[in-house]
Scaffold this active site. Structure first.
Site, PDB file in Angstrom:
ATOM      1  N   SER A  67       0.640  -1.008   0.055  1.00 41.93           N
ATOM      2  CA  SER A  67       0.052  -0.118   0.076  1.00 41.93           C
ATOM      3  C   SER A  67       0.678   1.453  -0.104  1.00 41.93           C
ATOM      4  O   SER A  67       2.007   1.239   0.866  1.00 41.93           O
ATOM      5  CB  SER A  67      -0.939  -0.163   1.297  1.00 41.93           C
TER       6      SER A  67
ATOM      7  N   ARG B 107       1.947   8.854  -7.386  1.00 44.18           N
ATOM      8  CA  ARG B 107       2.543   7.568  -7.981  1.00 44.18           C
ATOM      9  C   ARG B 107       3.267   7.427  -9.068  1.00 44.18           C
ATOM     10  O   ARG B 107       4.474   7.093  -9.521  1.00 44.18           O
ATOM     11  CB  ARG B 107       1.283   6.534  -8.178  1.00 44.18           C
TER      12      ARG B 107
END
Lengths: 666, 251
Positions: A304, A357
């Protein structure tokens, strides 16, 4: 859409004329903050007595599908709900770990609907529709309230109030979470609401059924053909509208963080029936996954993003240290603090380890390509918790991330409390998908698309903890309203017989395709060809793309298609529980998707978000957008087997936000 | 450290729900100990497909231990010999060179075999449909922070809610009881103020449905807790019994 359909039939339409307008996208007029309210106050509704006479097919039982099916049934519609797993609770939303964003501002850190909207638009590198994203931020708070009311056990503070954590791309703490299992808890919440409706008989559930085609009658979606995965038989289902929430197409890469059965076949079916496939090239490579380790590997496991709250990412500063580590002669714990390069903190001081990301992934690739990677392959970087353990103690770290650490240890056989984790980027999520208007309706009337399967809200890059938000926003709070604007005109339409010629023809076409596959009887397994496709995708349509590489990819995909249709071997019978056949049907569509992704990436001569064309970068290696020429959603229209698809453009007008070069440095 | 091992597999093969099943024996060479158990099954299936034989059907999906789709009774244990994980997270380093591995489906009257190692767990969904929810519709609910919930209660509810519905508890139980599964849901919701309101009704409805579906009774052997991949605690069954008795007294 009438205008588009008319013009599309004329041969002479030029690229300049293939434009999807604001009116086509049905974006309401007025100030940003009032659009959704205005829409709701003027849209058509269906009265309770008429709702009972209307059937809606919902394909998929993930966050979007389950929440939509449950909400529609609560309102009084008859719902037919399909999933490929044995239970709706197993949809891949269940695997989301970190959390869900909402603009509650419970932490009093300056959050607001506008800020969540702005972060999402910026995070998506200014390639999403303003009106949709604002609405998403607007309904985010309702989602948290809804889930709490369902009994979702979110993490809480000692005072009994909801706890938050931080995620990439934001400077506020707005992420709600349930340990490292937020997706599971939210999905089980939606599943419980769905189960309640199944128990009442207002939803009819079809588990272990896979959609094979959408049936169009007089230009409108009126049903689906589905394959019963237990018997292998094809069945016909009719309804007044069809809603598809079947997730993303990341498995085109074979190795991804998606579940094994996650696929893009429903998207391809819709595309081939006239729905635009928008921005296929926008795929998200997630920076924190367990690195690839063997050629037998079946999937990649995500660690995660929440780990980046407390973990620090680094590689050795000296090449000789990296080489020694790769050769197994040195351990990461033996590298002195001053010999470590915390490259995200170095390059992006303002956001540090919590950059979005796409930025984090590219930075990891850059270090590994430059020879500083670790692990035996050199394709890994460290995610180190030693500072956090020193600061907070092992117990606090265990309470926050225990299940993730355990998962890591079971897979890698290494203790992350003692030695840094190794991570590397992997394909995770697809921002692209089926084009939808403001009502979440595709360019085919009566065909709606929700959740990851549509293209709408994340632009060229999705921020962490926003997928759960979008899936539930679409399913609980948007589609159940907007679909009524369509269904209000359908109350006079009687239930359609599945013996209508359109249903029989669609079924026959699927049956012929399956027979064709079964008859090939070549010598290659489905997976062996899928792995080959995956390597081409990763090498040429992955984190760094070039014109030359994409052209090679298009060539290679053609060869793979040829190989597949001539050499695949499927054992057993078609009318049986046949996993190899299921995989083959999906792979045939992944090949089409792979080609669309490469084609779209080649067309988009700029870098934005997850789409990085190496030719287009700033001097310090950041994505270089070209707003002049590429400020549009690319919408691909199917024109027939073996023919090149048409490119339609939906220009992205930024009325409320000033576009900037994304900056996470200061 | 990675190494390779050779294995003999005894796998349950059954063509359909009504067909007679039997064990087939296969040998596998050079399996990396870093491979997962299901990757080992993939390799077996690749081998079978190459020989133009039908691959072994088994359920699996997320392969990260959370969807609950994978099952398999491995050498007498649901999800195999390693603790606190599902079959998809079991790795071959838990086996040794030359070992024989017996692989069976879940065996329970309430979970009929569909094919080979695949079973029908629809009964679990039916138990949830009977009452495993809070009766609220979408919209019109209070603010998420309107009712404070003590952290320990929220944490306890989360632990109960971590059940993945895989069915290992039923497979492990000599009576084929679904009490651990059912009690996890009843506990989660009874612990939270939102679920408390209809706790009694929920417990009764779910237990009645479980009995109707052919699951056995609980005799407190504790096998379910020992084999649960998510450590769901037996104390949930005690809480279910309390809720159930309270409900019965009220009647």
């Amino acid at each position: 859409m009438a205008k588009i359909e008319e013009s599309a039939t004329t041969e002479q339409v030029t690229t300049e004329q293939r434009i999807i307008t604001v009116q086509d996208a049905k974006i309401p007029e007025g100030p940003l903050a009032e659009k959704w309210t205005r829409y709701k106050s003027s849209q058509k509704l269906v009265n309770p007595a008429n709702k009972r006479r209307l059937d809606v097919i919902v394909v998929g039982t993930g966050l979007a599908g389950a929440s939509a099916a449950a909400s529609l049934a609560e309102m009084g519609f008859n719902v037919l709900n399909f999933c490929i797993q044995d239970s709706p609770r197993r949809a891949h939303s269940i695997a989301a770990q970190g959390g869900i964003n909402a603009a509650k501002n419970y932490q009093n850190d300056g959050d607001s609907i506008y800020r969540l909207f702005y972060d999402t638009i910026k995070g998506g590198d200014y390639r999403a529709r303003e009106a949709n994203v604002y609405r998403l931020a607007e309904v985010s708070n309702d989602i948290i309230d809804q889930c709490v009311a369902q009994g979702v056990p979110f993490a809480r503070e000692y005072g009994g109030l909801l706890d938050n954590r931080s995620f990439g791309g934001a400077q506020v703490s707005r992420t709600f979470y349930a340990k490292g299992q937020t997706g599971q808890q939210l999905l089980l919440g939606a599943y419980s609401a769905l189960s309640r409706q199944i128990g009442k008989g207002s939803v009819k559930l079809f588990p272990r059924y896979e959609m094979m085609d959408v049936v169009i009658v007089d230009g409108r979606a009126r049903g689906i053909i589905a394959r019963n995965l237990v018997t292998g038989k094809l069945e016909r289902f009719s309804a007044h509208a069809v809603v598809v929430g079947t997730g993303g197409y990341g498995n085109a890469f074979f190795l991804s963080t998606n579940a094994m059965a996650s696929n893009g076949s429903a998207a391809i079916q819709m595309y081939k029936k006239g729905a635009y496939f928008a921005n296929p090239a926008y795929a998200q490579i997630h920076p924190t996954c367990i690195p690839v380790h063997g050629d037998y590997q079946s999937k990649l496991t995500l660690m995660s993003e929440s780990l980046r709250n407390d973990g620090r990412i680094w590689v050795p500063k000296k090449k000789e240290d990296a080489e020694a580590i790769r050769a197994g002669k040195l351990k990461p714990t033996e590298i002195k603090e001053e010999d470590r390069d915390y490259y995200l903190e170095r390059r992006y001081p303002a956001f540090g380890n919590l950059v979005p990301r796409d930025v984090a992934s590219r930075a990891a690739k850059e270090r590994c390509d430059a020879g500083y990677g670790v692990g035996n392959t050199g394709l890994a970087v460290y995610l180190d918790f030693s500072d956090a353990i020193k600061r907070l103690g092992e117990d606090v770290v265990r309470a926050r991330y225990g299940n993730l650490f355990q998962m890591y240890e079971k897979i890698v056989d290494d203790n992350p409390y003692k030695t840094p984790m190794m991570i590397y980027p992997a394909i995770h999520y697809t921002m692209g998908g089926i084009w939808v208007d403001y009502e979440l309706q595709t360019s085919v009337k009566g065909l709606f698309c929700i959740g990851e399967a549509n293209f709408s809200d994340h632009g060229a890059n999705r921020l962490g903890a926003s997928a759960l938000m979008q899936g539930l926003a679409d399913g609980y709070f948007i589609l159940p309203y907007t679909i009524q604007n369509y269904l209000a005109d359908q109350i006079q339409v009687p239930r359609l017989s599945t013996d209508a010629p359109e249903f029989l023809e669609a079924l026959k076409a699927v049956d012929e395709k399956i027979n064709k596959l079964m008859k090939i009887q070549g010598e290659r397994s489905v997976d062996s060809i899928h792995r080959e496709l995956g390597l081409v995708m990763w090498d040429f349509v992955g984190m760094g793309r070039t014109k030359e590489g994409l052209e090679t990819a298009l060539e290679r995909i053609k060869e793979i298609r040829n190989e597949f249709w001539n050499k695949v071997y499927i054992p057993g019978k078609s009318q049986d529980f046949n996993v190899e056949l299921e995989k083959a049907i999906r792979l045939a569509d992944f090949i089409e998707i792979g080609e669309l992704m490469a084609r779209d990436a080649l067309m988009r001569e700029e870098s934005c978000g997850g789409h990085f064309r190496e030719e287009y970068q700033t001097p310090d290696g950041e994505a270089l957008r070209n707003d002049e020429d590429f400020s549009f959603a690319s919408c691909w229209k199917y024109t027939g087997e073996g023919k090149e698809p048409e490119l339609w453009k939906e220009p992205l007008e930024y009325e409320f936000v000033k576009r900037q070069q994304r900056n996470y440095k200061a | 450290m990675e190494k390779s091992i050779n294995l003999t597999l005894k796998v349950w093969r059954q063509a359909s729900p009504t067909a007679k099943g039997k064990f087939e024996t296969y040998s596998l060479k050079n399996i990396s100990t870093d491979a997962s158990f299901l990757e080992m099954m993939d390799i077996l299936n690749e081998q079978l497909v190459k020989e133009h034989k039908e691959p072994v059907a088994f359920d699996h999906d997320c392969r990260e231990g959370i969807c609950g789709m994978c099952s398999l009774y491995i050498n007498g244990h649901p999800h195999g010999p390693d603790g606190e994980i599902t079959t998809c997270q079991l790795h071959m380093r838990n086996f040794h060179d030359g070992q024989t591995i017996t692989i069976e489906p879940w065996r329970s009257a309430a979970f009929p075999v569909i094919k080979d190692l695949v079973v029908d767990r629809g009964a679990f969904d039916k138990i949830i449909q009977a009452g495993g929810f809070v009766s609220v519709n979408t919209g019109g609910v209070p603010d998420g922070n309107a009712i404070p919930i003590p952290k320990d209660k929220a944490d306890e509810a989360m632990d109960a809610a971590s059940c993945i519905g895989c069915g290992a508890c039923v497979a492990a139980c000599k009576n084929g009881s679904a009490m651990l599964f059912l009690s996890a849901k009843v506990s989660q919701l009874a612990l939270l103020p939102q679920g408390k309101v209809e706790a009694a009704r929920r417990a009764k409805a779910m237990v009645a449905k479980m009995d109707e579906l052919g699951f056995g009774n609980c005799t407190n052997t504790g096998a379910c807790e020992a084999e649960c991949p998510k450590n769901v605690s037996l104390s949930n069954i005690a809480r279910l019994n309390r809720e159930f008795l309270k409900a019965k007294f009220k009647d």
